[in-house]
Design an enzyme around this catalytic site. Sequence first.
Site, PDB file in Angstrom:
ATOM      1  NE  ARG A  68      -1.749  -2.264   2.855  1.00  0.00           N
ATOM      2  CZ  ARG A  68      -1.932  -3.372   2.609  1.00  0.00           C
ATOM      3  NH1 ARG A  68      -2.840  -3.957   1.794  1.00  0.00           N
ATOM      4  NH2 ARG A  68      -0.964  -4.369   3.005  1.00  0.00           N
ATOM      5  CB  THR A  69       3.576   2.553   2.246  1.00  0.00           C
ATOM      6  OG1 THR A  69       2.736   1.967   3.390  1.00  0.00           O
ATOM      7  CG2 THR A  69       4.258   3.721   2.586  1.00  0.00           C
TER       8      THR A  69
ATOM      9  CE  LYS B  94      27.201  -2.862  -6.371  1.00  0.00           C
ATOM     10  NZ  LYS B  94      27.135  -1.876  -7.602  1.00  0.00           N
TER      11      LYS B  94
ATOM     12  NE  ARG C 103       7.255   0.695   4.863  1.00  0.00           N
ATOM     13  CZ  ARG C 103       6.186   0.283   4.777  1.00  0.00           C
ATOM     14  NH1 ARG C 103       5.997  -1.137   4.394  1.00  0.00           N
ATOM     15  NH2 ARG C 103       5.188   0.800   4.948  1.00  0.00           N
TER      16      ARG C 103
ATOM     17  CG  HIS D 227       4.151   3.925   8.554  1.00  0.00           C
ATOM     18  ND1 HIS D 227       4.049   4.791   7.554  1.00  0.00           N
ATOM     19  CD2 HIS D 227       3.556   2.804   8.063  1.00  0.00           C
ATOM     20  CE1 HIS D 227       3.702   4.310   6.289  1.00  0.00           C
ATOM     21  NE2 HIS D 227       3.239   3.120   6.735  1.00  0.00           N
TER      22      HIS D 227
HETATM   23  C1  NCD Z   1       2.183  -1.411   8.427  1.00  0.00           C
HETATM   24  C2  NCD Z   1       3.687  -1.096   8.274  1.00  0.00           C
HETATM   25  O1  NCD Z   1       4.551  -1.375   7.202  1.00  0.00           O
HETATM   26  O2  NCD Z   1       4.329  -0.390   9.237  1.00  0.00           O
HETATM   27  N1  NCD Z   1       1.810  -1.337   6.983  1.00  0.00           N
HETATM   28  C3  NCD Z   1       1.383  -0.342   6.241  1.00  0.00           C
HETATM   29  O3  NCD Z   1       2.346   0.449   5.943  1.00  0.00           O
HETATM   30  N2  NCD Z   1       0.259  -0.127   5.870  1.00  0.00           N
HETATM   31  C4  NCD Z   1       1.895  -2.296   9.246  1.00  0.00           C
HETATM   32  C5  NCD Z   1       2.560  -3.802   9.058  1.00  0.00           C
HETATM   33  O4  NCD Z   1       3.345  -3.970   8.283  1.00  0.00           O
HETATM   34  O5  NCD Z   1       2.113  -4.474   9.762  1.00  0.00           O
END
Ligand code: NCD
Length: 305
Positions: free
Chosen positions: A55-56, A85, A106, A134
């Site tokens: 999703r993100t 590397k 991320r 997040h």
């Molecule tokens: C979450 C995350 O990656 O922190 N997912 C997300 O971004 N919707 C939660 C998760 O991975 O459980």
Amino acid sequence: MQLKHVISTSQFDRPMLEKLFKLSDTMEKLHKSRKPSKLLAGKIMVTLFYEPSTRTRLSFETAMLKLGGQVISTENAAQFSSAIKGETLEDTIRIVSGYGDVVVMRHSQTGAAKIASGVSPVPFVNAGDGAGEHPTQALLDLYTIQKELGTLKGLTITLAGDLLYGRTAHSLIEFFSRLDGVTLNFVSPNKLRVPQEYLALLKKNSVSYTVTDDLDRTLGTSDVIYMTRVQKERFSSPEEYAKVKKYVINNAALKKMKKKSIIMHPLPRVTELAPEIDSDPRAAYFRQAQNGLYVRMALLKILLQ
Ligand code: NCD
């Protein structure tokens, strides 16, 4: 709105949030009109994901494309970027921020977003840093609560599951600590309790909260049940993960909930939400995920215009 990087929800106050929500409503209309937009034409977004995401990453990329911008992406940066590397995070960011106009990252390490933003001359967005924060997820969560329940004030909100490693929960708690009249219930197994620093923050701001391992006790009074996944990848072994108690919302749990309430989840779900509840109007998690697109379109506009 003055916003250079997005690292933490602590950067957002109520007026900023209201502006963001309004703009997100506009973005929903734009998306639904199916009309092409040139708002961010000529801009390039770099997405750098060192941890899995559906999703993100895809909603950020869609958001950029919807606004007429372009995207360069490495969805498995841990293996497919020069990190393997031995390149430092700082060097990688120095390079990609010379290519793009905004960097969305991320990373598996808590605090990585702060380090990366420190060397980025262009706007930088934290799309999750280990067990840290997040913030864009929290913003879309707050937008969803406002949209579904008409307010953020005076609500009883239950956060359940992995409150130790769950970064979406951490970002939300930070924001709730500054909100009037909110009551928080933290439901988790003993081993995955919400970190002390967040409880201290709530205490300092006189926000009322309860800590329990019993989800049932909170169902009847909650306006929002926010479920999270127990994050297997943060455990040292599959056995350790297996030992931990898991929570489930199923039809039986639904019966105990208020008629006017919502169930949320950042997704992906594993066993926390029984598919049998998907058709209940209170199941807001797919609408929540869709809202992510609108909030991220709005954020990109704010950061890049
Ligand atoms: C979450 C995350 O990656 O922190 N997912 C997300 O971004 N919707 C939660 C998760 O991975 O459980």
